[in-house]
Design an enzyme around this catalytic site. Structure first.
Site, PDB file in Angstrom:
ATOM      1  CD  GLU A 414      -2.936  -1.322   2.179  1.00  0.00           C
ATOM      2  OE1 GLU A 414      -4.130  -1.572   1.931  1.00  0.00           O
ATOM      3  OE2 GLU A 414      -2.496  -1.205   3.329  1.00  0.00           O
ATOM      4  CD  GLU A 484      -3.904  -7.035   3.108  1.00  0.00           C
ATOM      5  OE1 GLU A 484      -5.019  -6.543   3.417  1.00  0.00           O
ATOM      6  OE2 GLU A 484      -2.833  -6.435   3.250  1.00  0.00           O
TER       7      GLU A 484
END
Length: 958
Positions: A414, A484
């Protein structure tokens, strides 16, 4: 403006040695400096002079602190500040590379003598395996340098400074630095020296670094070994009869390394007077025809994301805890770990090599907090930061490059996009082309070998699996992984089985990594375990840090039990004509390591057991196995077979007999529905109505007792304390059901009594159940009948008006005496289950203490449901009640109301009352994964619709 202080400049550090491979157990003397250190905490970076680093500094007035450790988790209450949790937000103003003046600074001192026999010749290296967020180091008054990169190893040459006695090691650690902008991982901010500090003796001329290359050719069954070293040496592998020079390659027949068969060969590198142990695993990682393969075989990640965490020690883990993690993973069929979002303690990777886990090893890099600023100033897209990014990439790869378990390097997490990531990927490929490169945040996949996504819907995964997704053509040729998915926050995650079916259907879809391994609940003096906001943080993200498959004490949650079942590597399903189909879903191994058993159940009772002869099927193969002749059993019983796959022998991670997989095969139709209790006549007297074993209030029609047991508050039940997945995340769409349920008032339904009708053989009560200020409702009719012994309740529900949301649940709840403390039931169990989290629930006869039926999620929420219940008995001593369903029902029993559960912020807020509240559900809404991922799949929505169900209550006397 003056030059920035060292902790704010953009450099990764000064004075450190080049990164190198980590190893332990060589001829080099290793002296641990872990233990008690002198400690002084200052509120700012410059509050105290550096004179403490002088050898003659008097630190007698300082406190003591344990290293490894975080200072905010030590000392008396808040003596050294407290932990702080944020998910995305930086807990300080965003002004890179500057940090606040309020910058807690920990000065550390360690005096030590060299151990007897410490070699006087050669080199000595001082090693720090993890310091948050930066450190400046002195030894015997001489400054060695400084470094940033909290989860990275840093070393200094110190041989010329050491003395036999009274050495003084000084360390200044700042909580905030320019490096903090690169470490915005979703976790607690915990400053300190949290990994090992070690002094190593290196013989003169010993290697600075070495790189073990061990590939495998699956077409010939041979492995090729080459060990590169920066000084000449020799490599021996006795088991393979090898003795060769460094830099020389040799090809020999070998057994390959895999997560399922982690074959390691022990060797020795002898160079420069040092003997370095080698643990060699032969394997080759490649992408072929858009599929990731290891040793020529497609692999399927059955993985978890793993932050390093301990409820008392934060990110400071000992070897025993790391081993416990690995063993728990193996016991729950997990075969892969993504080291979110930084390299783990190096010993963890040794365990992965030994026990067998595929590893995506991730760089210590995340800049998520810039997302809220439109990525303005993002360091990964600013060339001034590129040297720091490359340093992090190098320290990741160089430390961990000799681990066969590491099959993928991950740039970080991220961080948006930028040229810095491209530079990292280029460096990694140049240094180690034998592994794949991963990064999720760039949909173009320009710098990666995998297409990776977080929390896509099932429909998106299906589309990607068919290679029908839009996007660059080059991306459609890449393997697809979910780095994820299935956010394991609170009760859930739901929808795991549906994801797994997609992974097993589409070759391109190579599995994923559940978020995440463990709840990060820190020990708290009041709440037991605390989460964001419980430690006085100014900025925090609440219980979003509690999203693991393990509770903080490492107790498996129902989510982990479910995941184990969903990903089991052996599929056991019904076959035709008294047979079972067994399929080997392992990536590599056959079934020779497993023993199979059968058991025959009638109405939940085991009547017989025995071994089942299953051939050692190769990976990917399946067969039909005939079951034995069923033993004698009652003709009207519901019967089924349970077939289990167990370890045939002890392993390093579980004993023989450990269950790997199981399946149930129906043998006969379910038992007929419970008898219809009719025939008894209701009698009205003195404001009461007696019907069979029950007494009712004549005015309201509410039951007051069933046999000797008082009953209170029986009514239609549609509310549940919203789960974290019901509540969803703020950035999720507007269809988050928890907020919508509250907005529409489903948590405060009103029950209007319309009619009580007494007939010859029944008592009928008609009601309208609706929230205030709304014009929709549930018309509900309760009809009570009895045969004199049992009491039957038939419930009819008809929706009225426009229902824009699904119901949380549909059933009845009632209060019973708190003395009832034992539950026995025939249905699915033994643990909790919901419509989309029920794969692990198997049919049987189960027994538990009432207090053991609950699941203590860190933030209290709906929990404890047992589904597919045919009958339930709640008892205490000599009395109780039996409940039978028509059809089967789900039950929940707890010592507080749903409203009390909903109002609680911590488990310690729940105080048992004098009533046991029993929920008997006809249906519940699914769970989903919307605390961060997709919501409930359509097939698991509980939309408001006409429904009829029945329950039969019978007093129990023993």
């Amino acid at each position: 403006m003056d030059a920035l202080p060292w902790y704010e400049d953009l450099s990764p550090g000064r004075g450190t040695l080049p990164p190198r491979a980590w190893y332990a157990g060589s001829d080099a003397a290793a002296f641990s400096l872990n233990g008690s250190w002198g400690f002084r905490l200052s509120p700012t970076a410059d509050a105290e002079y550096e004179s403490f680093a002088a050898p003659d500094f008097d630190a007698s007035g300082w406190s003591a602190i344990t290293v490894p450790g975080h200072w905010v988790l030590q000392g008396k209450e808040k003596e050294y500040g407290g932990p702080a949790y944020t998910n995305v937000q930086y807990p300080f103003p965003v002004d890179p590379p500057r940090v606040p003046t309020e910058n807690p600074t920990g000065d550390h001192l360690r005096r030590f003598d060299l151990p007897d026999g410490w070699p006087a010749d050669g080199r000595a290296v001082l090693r720090f395996d993890g310091v948050e967020s930066c450190a400046r180091v002195w030894l015997n008054g001489t400054e060695l340098g400084d470094f940033k990169g909290s989860r990275l190893a840093h070393e200094f040459a110190v041989g010329h400074l050491l003395k036999a006695r009274d050495n003084v090691l000084a360390l200044r650690v700042h909580q905030w630095s320019s490096g903090s902008y690169l470490e915005d991982q979703d976790q607690w901010w915990l400053p300190g020296v949290f990994r090992d500090v070690t002094l190593l003796h290196r013989p003169a001329g010993s290697p600075g670094d070495f790189f073990t290359h061990a590939s495998y050719d699956h077409t010939t069954g041979t492995g090729t070994l080459r060990v590169d070293c920066d000084v000449p040496g020799r490599v021996t592998v006795p088991e393979l009869g090898l003795d060769l020079a460094t830099g020389e390659a040799v090809t020999v027949p070998v057994e390959p390394w895999s997560a399922e068969a982690p074959r390691l060969y022990e060797g020795v590198l002898t160079a420069g007077g040092e003997r370095i142990p080698l643990r060699i695993g032969f394997r080759t990682v490649a992408v072929e025809d858009g599929v990731m393969k290891v040793n020529g075989r497609r692999i399927l990640f059955r993985g978890v994301n793993r932050h390093e965490f301990h409820p008392e020690h934060g990110r400071s883990l000992d070897l025993a805890t790391m081993r416990e993690d690995v063993q728990l993973m193996k016991r729950h069929n997990i075969n892969a770990v993504r080291t979110s979002h930084y390299p783990p303690h190096p010993a963890f990777l040794d365990l992965c090599d030994t026990y067998g886990l595929w590893v995506i090893d991730e760089g210590d890099l995340e800049t998520h907090g810039f997302q809220d600023l439109g990525w303005r100033g993002n360091p990964v897209d600013d060339e001034r930061w590129t040297p720091a990014l490359l340093d992090r990439a190098a320290r990741l790869v160089e430390r961990d490059k000799n681990h066969p378990s590491v099959v993928v390097w991950s740039l970080g997490n991220e961080c948006g996009t930028g040229a810095g990531l491209t530079a990292m990927a280029r460096w990694i490929r140049d240094r180690d082309p034998s592994r794949l490169v991963h990064y999720e945040g760039d949909r173009s996949c320009a710098d990666t070998d995998l297409y990776s996504r977080m929390y896509p819907t099932h429909a998106e995964v299906d589309e990607i699996g068919r290679r029908a997704d839009e996007g660059p053509e080059a991306r459609r040729r890449l393997p697809f992984v979910l780095c994820e998915y299935a956010h394991a926050m609170g009760n859930g995650p739901g929808g795991l089985s549906e994801y797994q079916r997609l992974f097993e259907t589409y070759e391109r879809c190579q599995g994923g990594f559940v978020w995440e391994w463990i709840d990060h609940g820190l020990v708290h003096p009041v709440h037991g375990h605390g989460y964001g906001g419980d430690f006085g943080e100014e900025v925090h993200d609440g219980n979003f840090v509690c999203d693991g498959l393990l509770f903080p004490d490492r107790t498996p949650s129902p989510g982990l039990v479910e995941y184990k079942k969903v990903i089991e590597p052996v599929r056991i399903t019904p076959g035709p004509a008294n047979s079972v189909r067994v399929a080997n879903g392992h990536d590599v191994v056959d079934l020779a390591h497993l023993a199979f058993t059968w058991s025959f159940l009638a109405d939940g009772e085991t009547l017989a057991t025995g071994p089942l002869d299953v051939p050692p099927l190769a990976s990917g193969a399946s067969t039909r196995v005939t079951l034995p002749t069923a033993p004698a059993h009652p003709a009207d019983a519901e019967t089924l077979w349970t077939v289990r796959a167990l370890l045939a022998h002890d392993t390093a991670w579980a004993p023989a007999g450990h269950e790997v997989a199981w399946g149930q095969i129906p043998a006969s139709a379910p038992a007929p529905a419970p008898r219809k209790a009719t025939g008894a006549r209701p009698v009205r007297s003195a404001g009461r109505i007696t019907l069979g074993p029950a007494v009712f209030d004549a005015r309201t029609g509410e039951p007051l007792a069933v046999g000797p047991l008082p009953v209170t508050g029986l009514r239609l039940d549609v509310w549940r304390a919203p789960t974290d997945n019901d509540e969803g995340a703020p950035w999720q769409p507007d269809d988050r059901h928890g907020p919508l349920w509250r907005e529409l008032g489903l948590h405060r339904m009103r029950h209007r009594l319309d009619e009580v009708v007494l007939e010859d053989d029944s008592l009928t009560v008609r009601t309208r159940v609706a929230p205030a200020a709304r014009d929709f409702a549930l018309r509900t009719t309760y009809r009570w009948t009895s045969d004199g012994t049992a009491l039957r309740l038939s419930v009819e529900v008809v929706p009225e008006g426009e229902w824009r949301v699904p119901l949380p649940r549909l059933g009845v709840r009632l209060g019973l005496p708190a003395a009832l403390d034992r539950a026995v039931w025939y249905g699915a169990g033994p643990g909790e289950a919901y419509p989309d989290t029920r794969a692990a629930a198997r049919l049987g006869r189960w027994e538990a203490a009432v207090d053991a039926l609950r699941t203590p999620y860190l933030r209290p929420q709906e929990n404890g449901s047992r589904v597919d219940t045919r009958w339930l008995e709640l008892t205490s001593g000599s009395e109780g009640v039996r409940v039978e369903g028509d059809p089967a029902f789900a039950f929940t029993a707890r010592r507080w109301t749903t409203e009390q559960l909903d109002a609680a912020a911590h488990d310690t807020d729940l105080v048992a009352g004098d009533t046991l509240w029993l929920h008997l559900d006809h249906a519940q809404h699914g769970i989903g994964s919307q605390s961060c991922g997709p919501g409930v799949l359509p097939e698991y929505r509980l939309d408001a619709a006409a429904a009829t169900f029945a329950l039969t209550f019978t007093p129990v006397a023993r």
